[in-house]
Design a protein around this motif. Structure first.
Motif, PDB file in Angstrom:
ATOM      1  N   ALA A  86       0.828  -1.210   0.000  1.00  0.00           N
ATOM      2  CA  ALA A  86       0.000   0.000   0.000  1.00  0.00           C
ATOM      3  C   ALA A  86       0.858   1.254   0.000  1.00  0.00           C
ATOM      4  N   ALA A  87       1.967   1.258   0.739  1.00  0.00           N
ATOM      5  CA  ALA A  87       2.862   2.420   0.784  1.00  0.00           C
ATOM      6  C   ALA A  87       3.480   2.689  -0.573  1.00  0.00           C
ATOM      7  N   ASP A  88       3.939   1.646  -1.233  1.00  0.00           N
ATOM      8  CA  ASP A  88       4.517   1.817  -2.566  1.00  0.00           C
ATOM      9  C   ASP A  88       3.504   2.400  -3.540  1.00  0.00           C
ATOM     10  N   ARG A  89       2.288   1.878  -3.488  1.00  0.00           N
ATOM     11  CA  ARG A  89       1.255   2.379  -4.396  1.00  0.00           C
ATOM     12  C   ARG A  89       0.934   3.838  -4.087  1.00  0.00           C
ATOM     13  N   ALA A  90       0.836   4.177  -2.793  1.00  0.00           N
ATOM     14  CA  ALA A  90       0.530   5.549  -2.407  1.00  0.00           C
ATOM     15  C   ALA A  90       1.650   6.497  -2.805  1.00  0.00           C
ATOM     16  N   ALA A  91       2.902   6.044  -2.661  1.00  0.00           N
ATOM     17  CA  ALA A  91       4.039   6.876  -3.034  1.00  0.00           C
ATOM     18  C   ALA A  91       4.036   7.166  -4.529  1.00  0.00           C
ATOM     19  N   GLU A  92       3.717   6.144  -5.308  1.00  0.00           N
ATOM     20  CA  GLU A  92       3.685   6.317  -6.763  1.00  0.00           C
ATOM     21  C   GLU A  92       2.531   7.218  -7.206  1.00  0.00           C
ATOM     22  N   GLN A  93       1.411   7.178  -6.480  1.00  0.00           N
ATOM     23  CA  GLN A  93       0.231   7.955  -6.855  1.00  0.00           C
ATOM     24  C   GLN A  93       0.151   9.289  -6.115  1.00  0.00           C
ATOM     25  N   GLY A  94       1.101   9.552  -5.208  1.00  0.00           N
ATOM     26  CA  GLY A  94       1.097  10.793  -4.454  1.00  0.00           C
ATOM     27  C   GLY A  94      -0.035  10.905  -3.454  1.00  0.00           C
ATOM     28  N   ASP A  95      -0.478   9.773  -2.911  1.00  0.00           N
ATOM     29  CA  ASP A  95      -1.583   9.757  -1.967  1.00  0.00           C
ATOM     30  C   ASP A  95      -1.031   9.956  -0.556  1.00  0.00           C
ATOM     31  N   GLN A  96      -0.949  11.243  -0.123  1.00  0.00           N
ATOM     32  CA  GLN A  96      -0.334  11.549   1.170  1.00  0.00           C
ATOM     33  C   GLN A  96      -1.167  11.041   2.339  1.00  0.00           C
ATOM     34  N   ALA A  97      -2.488  10.981   2.163  1.00  0.00           N
ATOM     35  CA  ALA A  97      -3.356  10.527   3.247  1.00  0.00           C
ATOM     36  C   ALA A  97      -3.025   9.096   3.647  1.00  0.00           C
ATOM     37  N   VAL A  98      -2.811   8.260   2.653  1.00  0.00           N
ATOM     38  CA  VAL A  98      -2.466   6.862   2.941  1.00  0.00           C
ATOM     39  C   VAL A  98      -1.107   6.791   3.627  1.00  0.00           C
ATOM     40  N   LEU A  99      -0.141   7.591   3.139  1.00  0.00           N
ATOM     41  CA  LEU A  99       1.182   7.571   3.754  1.00  0.00           C
ATOM     42  C   LEU A  99       1.125   8.049   5.196  1.00  0.00           C
TER      43      LEU A  99
END
Length: 1024
Positions: free
Chosen positions: A924-937
């Motif tokens: 999930a972190a990798d996907r969020a990092a690639e998509q710029g999803d700061q909320a997930v991070l």
């Protein structure tokens, strides 16, 4: 232009055929009518060229072609019978009627000089005359006779495989146009990724051994796979040098023995083909013999039948030696002679004899009569010299057992000039004995003429990997009290020192330990418990090996008692039964208890047939020597071993359950065989499976691994699947949840292919291990994935063969009938014998498709360290590039988990659950990092606060969502401040946390009762 079968594999088959010497034509360019099977012009041309006397006798030539066409038309009355008749004709063994009433054999194919034949390959061959016109993809003609039909499918649709091609051949073409297959040698089905061949009327089942792969024993299955294996198979099989020897000598027909059976055609597998031709070549070359070392269960008896048939049918052998050969097949037990004779007889073996005693054997061999003689090694005792002929060929089954002592010397002295070929799955190499030196030809590499390894056999699907489960049967022994009692006994009986030593030696024999009634009862309870938990649900059966005949009877009684106590019944309600098979002498000295188990050969065969039937209650067979080796029952799923054994006998024993099997009722296949070891032979098993090394430095072909790592493989595959559905609640059984899951794995997409392939691997491990305690924490997630898998299985019956059937245990789980089974934990060690290079545990890093080239090194010392090392490897790349709190948090969680002590099963379960959660968060972190999803991070940086944020967000009234993070942060800070270790078990601590939680909610004007408070409190209670 898209990829189709015509543009990919079909085109390749045609190109490879041209390179092998076939003339290529379009189907509509063949000089034939669409109703014709035989290209009559080419057949007539070959007939006249190979039988020149017919040039001046055209009427007799017409009669030959008329009889051939009649035999083709007879296929509508029975394809297998017509095919057998035409096989005899094509071999040149049939006598045709001439115009003047004579009967003369005719040659239709030149098997001596292949250049005298016309080889033609045609694509899109149209046939007409039945209900619907059909078009065959690729047809291989020899002198106008269609000998091979290849059906191809596209390689780019995961819904379509070679099974669809096989189904077209079996269900459509052979049914509608059986006459076109009357001259058929074999069919081929491929989609370019797998390649299978089979005789006519072979049921299209992906688990069937009949639809067999082709290849070469020289190939490594780890490197020659996929499209490369397909090309290799096609080039080796679809050439005149392979097709014509199969037709001439190696096609056999097994005739029905009663109304419950049907006639079948069977063909050699590629290791059998190679070895049979090699034996034939050695005989013609005048070599002394050779050693065939093929894995246990890969068909050595059939190999000997194929080799004998080729030797007896080939005129070149007769010409070389001046007379037809005698082929002697030697087994070392009467029951193996019966099995071999039955196999040879149903295969239509010509001129076969089974001497009843020594006198008959000796007379038969002195007579020089050609043909096949099947006998035991013991009948050569006191034979002396029988025959000097050099065209005697001796084929020794289980060569490692027949080579020792006087019997091995006897049969070599009886026929000293014979050629000796030994077939074994367990060659011996020690200081006293060498199967290699005794049978091996010095001209062969390492004295082995044909080697088919366990790894190759399992990769081909001819045998299955065996899992060996160790048991530690403990007991307490009061040595001081025992010594004291022994001294008292010696005094009372007046024993001298020598007698005391003798008596104590007898008492310390292993039988004394194994025959303890409490031990017998404990072992048999465990056997029944294990069988009912793991084996019976799959429809499989069990063999038990006891130390001696007395213990065979004791074990049989104890197992029967336990089955009755537990009311262990078949699905139809009949109580499960236990059979006994052992050698019982019919003499006065034989104990009465033993005589109850005296069986005639007919009774033993009847018991064997019962054991092999899935619906027969004969569930256990208890043995001590008989049936430990040479017994082939694919339904046997487990062998319970409580008898010391070593080397070759041990290896043969533990490979009893390695035969492939498919439950005819449920359709579920056997993915592994099991051996449960009560005698402590794990290390010996490892040595036996690796087998002898012909030369120093030779690598072990099999590794012995801690099979508890099967659970690790399950976790890895589960992680890989769940990341496809990240964000979907696996506990939600609603339609909306299922619909969202389908959106993640769209029809025709790579994600669906990944899901299908990974779930099938996941289910294989679940079916084998369940109810292993390490799987239980993941039961809910697996259940959800099983429902998703079942929901996307095609409802079209024509496609169902492409999908692994849901296993019996998984189906029970889905239907809600699976009860929690409590299995008594025993101190045990489990090892896996993975002959196919099967990696039972793949690093989670690999399962998650890491991109970095450097993988973490691991010696697989324990599954827990390997799991964490693999997850951590994924993090290193990110941590080197970023200081994101999310990745720092994940790294800290790994280190905390690594520090945990693992001492109990419960510790293991907690560890694996935590590891799975971390692995999912890494994805999930990798996907969020690639998509710029700061909320997930942010949520991953502080998992507790992130979870609280989600709970509050789901239960906050509209208009307040902007302050959700503030609310969650406030709850987190207050609870961390007031909570302490053990607070939830303290009434005062619990009240304080509840009070502070309500104060925070009230501060933000949120309800202090109801779902928001309840869910928040439950989370705090579990995680703070």
């Amino acid at each position: 232009m898209g990829w189709t079968e015509a543009s990919t594999i079909q085109r390749s088959l045609l190109e490879w055929a041209e390179e092998a010497g076939w003339e290529r034509l379009q189907g509509d360019a063949l000089p034939r009518d669409e109703h014709d099977v035989i290209v009559e012009g080419w057949a007539r041309e070959a007939l006249l060229a190979l039988n020149p006397e017919l040039v001046d006798d055209p009427e007799s030539a017409d009669l030959v072609l008329h009889e051939l066409n009649q035999a083709v038309l007879d296929a509508h009355n029975g394809l297998v019978a017509a095919n057998e008749r035409l096989t005899v004709m094509l071999r040149g063994d049939h006598s045709f009627t001439t115009i003047d009433g004579r009967h003369v054999p005719r040659r239709l194919i030149d098997f001596r000089d292949l250049n005298n034949n016309r080889f033609t390959v045609a694509d899109e061959v149209t046939v007409n005359g039945a209900a619907k016109q059909r078009r065959f993809d690729v047809v291989y003609y020899v002198n106008g006779f269609p000998l091979v039909v290849a059906e191809t499918k596209t390689p780019v649709k995961h819904q379509v495989s070679w099974v669809n091609a096989a189904k077209d051949l079996h269900d459509v073409y052979e049914e509608e146009y059986p006459n076109f297959f009357a001259t058929n040698v074999f069919n081929v089905a491929t989609e370019g990724l797998e390649f299978r061949m089979a005789p006519i009327r072979a049921v299209p089942d992906p688990d069937s051994e009949i639809w067999a792969p082709w290849g070469s024993t020289e190939d490594d299955p780890k490197t020659v796979a996929g499209p490369a294996r397909v090309e290799r198979a096609a080039r080796l099989l679809l050439r005149p040098e392979t097709i014509l020897p199969i037709l001439k000598d190696l096609v056999m027909f097994r005739h029905a023995r009663d109304a419950s059976e049907v006639d079948i055609k069977f063909l050699p597998r590629y290791p059998q083909f190679e070895a049979a031709l090699a034996i034939h070549a050695k005989v013609l070359a005048g070599r002394p013999g050779g050693l065939i070392w093929h894995h246990q269960g890969s068909g050595k008896t059939e190999l000997m039948a194929f080799a004998a048939a080729r030797l007896l049918r080939d005129d070149a052998v007769t010409r070389k030696f001046g007379s037809a050969p005698t082929v002697i097949v030697i087994a070392d037990r009467k029951d193996l002679v019966r099995q071999t004779a039955e196999m040879f007889e149903t295969a239509g073996m010509p001129r076969m004899s089974v001497p009843r005693n020594r006198r008959e054997l000796h007379a038969l061999l002195r007579s020089g009569e050609p043909g096949v003689v099947i006998t035991t090694v013991h009948k050569f005792a006191e034979a002396g010299h029988l025959n000097n002929r050099s065209n005697i060929v001796v084929l020794v089954d289980e060569a490692h057992r027949s080579q020792e002592g006087k019997f091995g010397d006897a049969w070599r002295a009886a026929v000293p000039n014979a050629k000796f070929f030994g077939a074994t799955g367990t060659a011996i190499q020690d200081k006293d004995r060498s199967t290699f030196k005794l049978f091996g030809d010095p001209d062969d590499p390492d004295f082995v003429m044909s080697r088919y390894t366990p790894e190759q056999s399992i990769a081909d699907g001819f045998t299955k990997p065996v899992i060996v489960e160790g048991r530690s049967v403990g007991f307490n022994l009061d040595k001081e009290a025992l010594d004291e009692a022994f001294d008292e006994l010696a005094t009372e009986e007046g024993l001298d020192e020598e007698e005391k030593v003798f008596l104590s030696g007898k008492a310390s024999h292993i039988e004394t330990i194994l025959s303890n009634p409490e031990r017998v009862a404990a072992v048999c309870r465990d056997i029944v418990d294990h069988f009912l938990t793991y084996v019976a649900p799959l429809g499989q059966k069990a063999q038990v090996v006891a130390y001696n005949q007395r213990l065979v009877i004791a074990y049989a009684k104890a197992i029967e008692t336990e089955l009755k106590r537990r009311a262990a019944v078949m699905p139809d309600g009949r109580l499960r039964e236990v059979g006994v098979v052992m050698h019982v002498a019919d003499s006065k000295e034989t104990p009465k208890e033993h005589k109850k188990h005296l069986l005639t050969p007919e009774q033993e065969e009847a018991l064997k047939r019962r054991f092999k039937k899935v619906d027969d209650p004969m569930s256990f067979i208890v043995v001590t020597a008989k049936w430990m080796t040479g017994f082939n029952a694919p339904i046997e799923g487990v062998l319970y071993l409580d008898k010391p054994a070593k080397d070759t006998n041990l290896f043969q024993t533990i490979t009893r359950p390695n035969r492939p099997w498919k439950n005819p009722v449920t359709g579920q296949r056997k993915d592994f065989g099991r051996v449960v070891d009560y005698i402590g032979l794990a290390r010996a098993i490892g040595r036996a499976v690796v087998g002898p090394k012909v030369k120093d430095g030779e690598e072990d072909e099999l590794n012995v691994t801690d099979a508890s790592k099967l659970a690790g493989k399950f976790v890895a595959d589960l992680t890989r699947l769940l990341h496809l559905f990240s964000g979907i609640d696996a506990s939600d059984s609603s339609f909306e949840s299922l619909a969202e899951a389908h959106e993640r794995i769209p029809e025709g997409g790579a994600q669906r292919t990944e899901f299908i392939e990974t779930y099938v691997a996941l289910q294989t491990v679940w079916e084998f291990l369940d109810p292993h305690p390490m799987l239980q924490p993941f039961k809910g997630q697996y259940f959800w994935l099983a429902k998703v898998y079942e929901s996307i299985r095609p409802k079209d019956v024509s496609k169902t063969f492409l999908w692994a059937r849901l296993g019996a245990k998984t189906t029970d789980l889905i239907h809600g009938h699976m009860s929690e089974v409590g299995v008594k934990s025993m101190p045990s060690k489990t090892v896996t014998l993975d002959a196919a290079g099967l990696e039972l545990v793949k690093k989670i890093a690999e399962q998650l498709k890491l991109s970095e080239q450097q993988r973490p090194e691991s010696k697989a010392e324990d599954v827990y360290k390997e799991v964490l090392d693999s997850i951590e490897a994924r993090l290193r790349r990110r941590l080197a590039d970023t200081e994101s709190p999310a990745y720092q948090s994940l790294a800290e969680r790994i280190e905390k988990l690594r520090a945990k002590a693992i001492e109990t099963v419960e510790d293991s379960l907690a560890f694996l659950e935590a590891a799975l959660k971390i692995a999912q968060d890494v994805v999930a972190a990798d996907r969020a990092a690639e998509q710029g999803d700061q909320a997930v991070l942010d949520r991953l940086a502080d998992p507790k606060r992130g979870a609280l944020t989600q709970i509050v967000a789901e239960n906050t009234p509209p208009g307040l969502h902007k302050i959700v993070p503030d609310i969650a942060a406030r709850i987190d800070s207050i609870v961390v401040e007031v909570a302490y270790a053990g607070w939830s078990a303290s009434d005062a601590g619990d009240k304080r946390v509840r009070r502070e939680l309500r104060s925070v909610l009230k501060e933000y004007s949120l309800p202090i009762k109801g779902q928001l408070f309840d869910r928040t409190y439950e989370y705090v209670r579990e995680n703070y």
